[in-house]
Design a protein around this motif. Sequence first.
Motif, PDB file in Angstrom:
ATOM      1  N   LEU A 190      52.773  16.073  58.111  1.00 35.01           N
ATOM      2  CA  LEU A 190      52.635  16.439  56.697  1.00 35.01           C
ATOM      3  C   LEU A 190      53.379  15.461  55.794  1.00 35.01           C
ATOM      4  O   LEU A 190      52.880  15.065  54.735  1.00 35.01           O
ATOM      5  CB  LEU A 190      53.145  17.862  56.483  1.00 35.01           C
ATOM      6  CG  LEU A 190      52.263  18.974  57.073  1.00 35.01           C
ATOM      7  CD1 LEU A 190      53.027  20.290  57.125  1.00 35.01           C
ATOM      8  CD2 LEU A 190      50.990  19.128  56.251  1.00 35.01           C
ATOM      9  N   PHE A 191      54.568  15.057  56.213  1.00 32.06           N
ATOM     10  CA  PHE A 191      55.340  14.077  55.446  1.00 32.06           C
ATOM     11  C   PHE A 191      54.612  12.736  55.378  1.00 32.06           C
ATOM     12  O   PHE A 191      54.512  12.116  54.306  1.00 32.06           O
ATOM     13  CB  PHE A 191      56.724  13.903  56.073  1.00 32.06           C
ATOM     14  CG  PHE A 191      57.503  12.751  55.506  1.00 32.06           C
ATOM     15  CD1 PHE A 191      58.162  12.866  54.289  1.00 32.06           C
ATOM     16  CD2 PHE A 191      57.560  11.535  56.186  1.00 32.06           C
ATOM     17  CE1 PHE A 191      58.862  11.784  53.758  1.00 32.06           C
ATOM     18  CE2 PHE A 191      58.266  10.460  55.668  1.00 32.06           C
ATOM     19  CZ  PHE A 191      58.910  10.583  54.448  1.00 32.06           C
TER      20      PHE A 191
ATOM     21  N   GLU B 136      49.906  22.628  54.527  1.00 32.56           N
ATOM     22  CA  GLU B 136      50.527  23.356  55.633  1.00 32.56           C
ATOM     23  C   GLU B 136      49.523  24.333  56.242  1.00 32.56           C
ATOM     24  O   GLU B 136      49.463  24.490  57.469  1.00 32.56           O
ATOM     25  CB  GLU B 136      51.763  24.106  55.131  1.00 32.56           C
ATOM     26  CG  GLU B 136      52.925  23.191  54.772  1.00 32.56           C
ATOM     27  CD  GLU B 136      54.077  23.942  54.139  1.00 32.56           C
ATOM     28  OE1 GLU B 136      53.872  25.123  53.764  1.00 32.56           O
ATOM     29  OE2 GLU B 136      55.167  23.363  54.013  1.00 32.56           O
TER      30      GLU B 136
ATOM     31  N   GLN C   1      54.762  18.013  65.964  1.00 30.79           N
ATOM     32  CA  GLN C   1      54.949  16.981  64.946  1.00 30.79           C
ATOM     33  C   GLN C   1      54.474  17.432  63.564  1.00 30.79           C
ATOM     34  O   GLN C   1      54.289  16.608  62.674  1.00 30.79           O
ATOM     35  CB  GLN C   1      54.205  15.711  65.359  1.00 30.79           C
ATOM     36  CG  GLN C   1      54.704  15.101  66.649  1.00 30.79           C
ATOM     37  CD  GLN C   1      54.015  13.791  66.969  1.00 30.79           C
ATOM     38  OE1 GLN C   1      53.118  13.337  66.260  1.00 30.79           O
ATOM     39  NE2 GLN C   1      54.428  13.168  68.053  1.00 30.79           N
ATOM     40  N   ARG C   2      54.323  18.718  63.382  1.00 29.41           N
ATOM     41  CA  ARG C   2      53.742  19.253  62.143  1.00 29.41           C
ATOM     42  C   ARG C   2      54.414  18.709  60.901  1.00 29.41           C
ATOM     43  O   ARG C   2      53.773  18.189  59.988  1.00 29.41           O
ATOM     44  CB  ARG C   2      53.829  20.778  62.180  1.00 29.41           C
ATOM     45  CG  ARG C   2      53.409  21.485  60.912  1.00 29.41           C
ATOM     46  CD  ARG C   2      53.576  22.986  61.089  1.00 29.41           C
ATOM     47  NE  ARG C   2      53.420  23.703  59.830  1.00 29.41           N
ATOM     48  CZ  ARG C   2      54.375  23.838  58.909  1.00 29.41           C
ATOM     49  NH1 ARG C   2      55.567  23.276  59.115  1.00 29.41           N
ATOM     50  NH2 ARG C   2      54.147  24.522  57.800  1.00 29.41           N
ATOM     51  N   ASP C   3      55.730  18.812  60.804  1.00 28.20           N
ATOM     52  CA  ASP C   3      56.435  18.374  59.599  1.00 28.20           C
ATOM     53  C   ASP C   3      56.314  16.867  59.405  1.00 28.20           C
ATOM     54  O   ASP C   3      56.170  16.377  58.271  1.00 28.20           O
ATOM     55  CB  ASP C   3      57.909  18.780  59.660  1.00 28.20           C
ATOM     56  CG  ASP C   3      58.094  20.274  59.441  1.00 28.20           C
ATOM     57  OD1 ASP C   3      57.164  20.922  58.923  1.00 28.20           O
ATOM     58  OD2 ASP C   3      59.167  20.805  59.811  1.00 28.20           O
ATOM     59  N   THR C   4      56.366  16.129  60.503  1.00 38.03           N
ATOM     60  CA  THR C   4      56.226  14.674  60.408  1.00 38.03           C
ATOM     61  C   THR C   4      54.838  14.295  59.922  1.00 38.03           C
ATOM     62  O   THR C   4      54.686  13.416  59.053  1.00 38.03           O
ATOM     63  CB  THR C   4      56.496  14.024  61.771  1.00 38.03           C
ATOM     64  OG1 THR C   4      57.832  14.318  62.175  1.00 38.03           O
ATOM     65  CG2 THR C   4      56.314  12.516  61.705  1.00 38.03           C
TER      66      THR C   4
ATOM     67  N   ARG D 265      52.807  21.510  48.753  1.00 34.20           N
ATOM     68  CA  ARG D 265      52.484  21.177  50.138  1.00 34.20           C
ATOM     69  C   ARG D 265      51.873  22.348  50.887  1.00 34.20           C
ATOM     70  O   ARG D 265      51.290  22.170  51.966  1.00 34.20           O
ATOM     71  CB  ARG D 265      53.750  20.699  50.872  1.00 34.20           C
ATOM     72  CG  ARG D 265      53.430  19.844  52.092  1.00 34.20           C
ATOM     73  CD  ARG D 265      54.664  19.315  52.777  1.00 34.20           C
ATOM     74  NE  ARG D 265      55.278  20.289  53.663  1.00 34.20           N
ATOM     75  CZ  ARG D 265      56.076  19.972  54.690  1.00 34.20           C
ATOM     76  NH1 ARG D 265      56.367  18.708  54.924  1.00 34.20           N
ATOM     77  NH2 ARG D 265      56.612  20.903  55.454  1.00 34.20           N
TER      78      ARG D 265
END
Length: 411
Positions: free
Chosen positions: A379-380, A347, A374-377, A343
Motif C-alpha cells: 500500500l505504501f 486497504e 506485505q500488505r502495508d508495504t 488510504r
Amino acid sequence: MKRQICLVVPTNRECTATLAEVMAEAEYAKRHHDVDVRLLVLDSSDDLTAHAKVLAGARDALHLDESQQRDFLRQVVGHAEVSEPGRLLDLLLPRKPSYGACTNRAFLIAAALGCESVHRRDSDLYFQTYAGEKIFPIHIELSALGRPARDVVTTENILDDSRRDMPVAMVGASFVGDMSVDVEDIRDADGYYDLVSLWAAPGSTEAEKRALVEDSFTGSAPFEGDHSVLSVVDPMRVDMHNISFHGLHEKVPLPPATDTIGSDYFLIHVADRAGLPGVLHNRHIVNFHTAERKSDAGFLAYQMRFAKFILSMYYFHYIYDRMTTDDPKDISAIVRESTWQPRAGNEAQAHLMEQAYRRLGGRFTRVADRIREQRDTLLFEARRDIEDYADLIDAWEGLVAAARETPLPHA
C-alpha cells in the motif's frame, strides 16, 4: 532529409528470435518508407553476448546494457539541472523491473538520436504471417503517425471534424496468442471474476464489471487483411507492445513504478482523455509466455506485480476520471491530488485481493500469503509510486531538452 524514427525493444530476458523479427521489421520500414530507422535494444538481461551476435547483422542498431544506459542518463540529469539528481536517476533506471521506466529511457535516447517518433515492441512477441508475408505494424504506423489527421487515409474515419487539423499522436494495435496478463490458467476458475474485477473503476455496475472481466487481457482476431480506424483510440483496444507515439512521449513520461504490470499504459489514456487523433489497426503481434514465468519464482513475482497493478488503479482511476488534456502541468496536479485520497479504499482492495487469491487455492495461496505479509508495504509503495510519477512529470520537459543535447557515445 529522411525522417528519423526509433524502433525499440526493451528486454530483461533472452530474446534472440524476437530481435531477428524486429530487425526484419526495421528493414521493411527502410524499404517501403522514406525513413532512417534506429533500432534500439535496451538490454538488462544476462544474454548480452547472444543478443549482440544477432544485432551485428542490423544496420543502425544501438544495443545498450544498463551501465551504458546509466552513463547516458547521468549526463542527461546533469545537463537538465534538476533538483535531487540522484533520486531522478533512480526513477529513470531503478534497481527493480519497471515497464514504464525502461520505456522512458527509450524516449530520452530517441530524443538524443533526433528521432521524431518511437515505435515499441516487447521481447516476448513475433509477427503474424499472412499470404506468406510477415505482417509488420510499422507499415500502418509510418503511414499515419505525425501527419495531420485530415491527410491520413484509413479504412474507417470516425474522428470528429474539430480534431482533423491535429497531428496523429498515436498508432497502435493489439495482439493474438497468449493473454497479455498471465492469468489464462485460472480463467475458468471460480475466483477469476473476483480477482480481475478488482481493477474496475469505482462505482462500476455489476454488468460493467462482468463486461470488463470478459474483455480484459484477451487480445483480438487474427489478421485477414488490413483494417484501420482514424479516431480517438479506446485504450482497451491497444497494447503497449504494439504501439507508436509522435510528440506525446516528449510531453509526458510514463509512470516509473517498479514491480508493477501496466505501469507503461498511461500515455494511451492521455491520448484518449485529451482527445488526440490516433489510428487503431489490426496488424496485431503474436504474444507468448516465457517458460520463466511459469516457474515457481517467476509465477510468484508476476502475480505480485499484478497485485501492485490492482492497488495502483486506486490512483489511476482518479486520474483518468479528471484528466482532459495532455498538458503536463495539469496532469501533474491531478496525479498529486490522487495521493490525497484516504488510504481506506485501497486497504479494502488489498483485503478483497487476498481473499480472491486464497479462494483460487493451490499455488495462488502463496500469493495470498505474500499479500497479507506485505500488505502495508504494498500500500505504501503504490502511493509512493504515484508521488514519484508527479515529480518525474515536472522534470520531463527539462530532461527531454537535455537529452537532445547529450551525445550518445555508444551510437
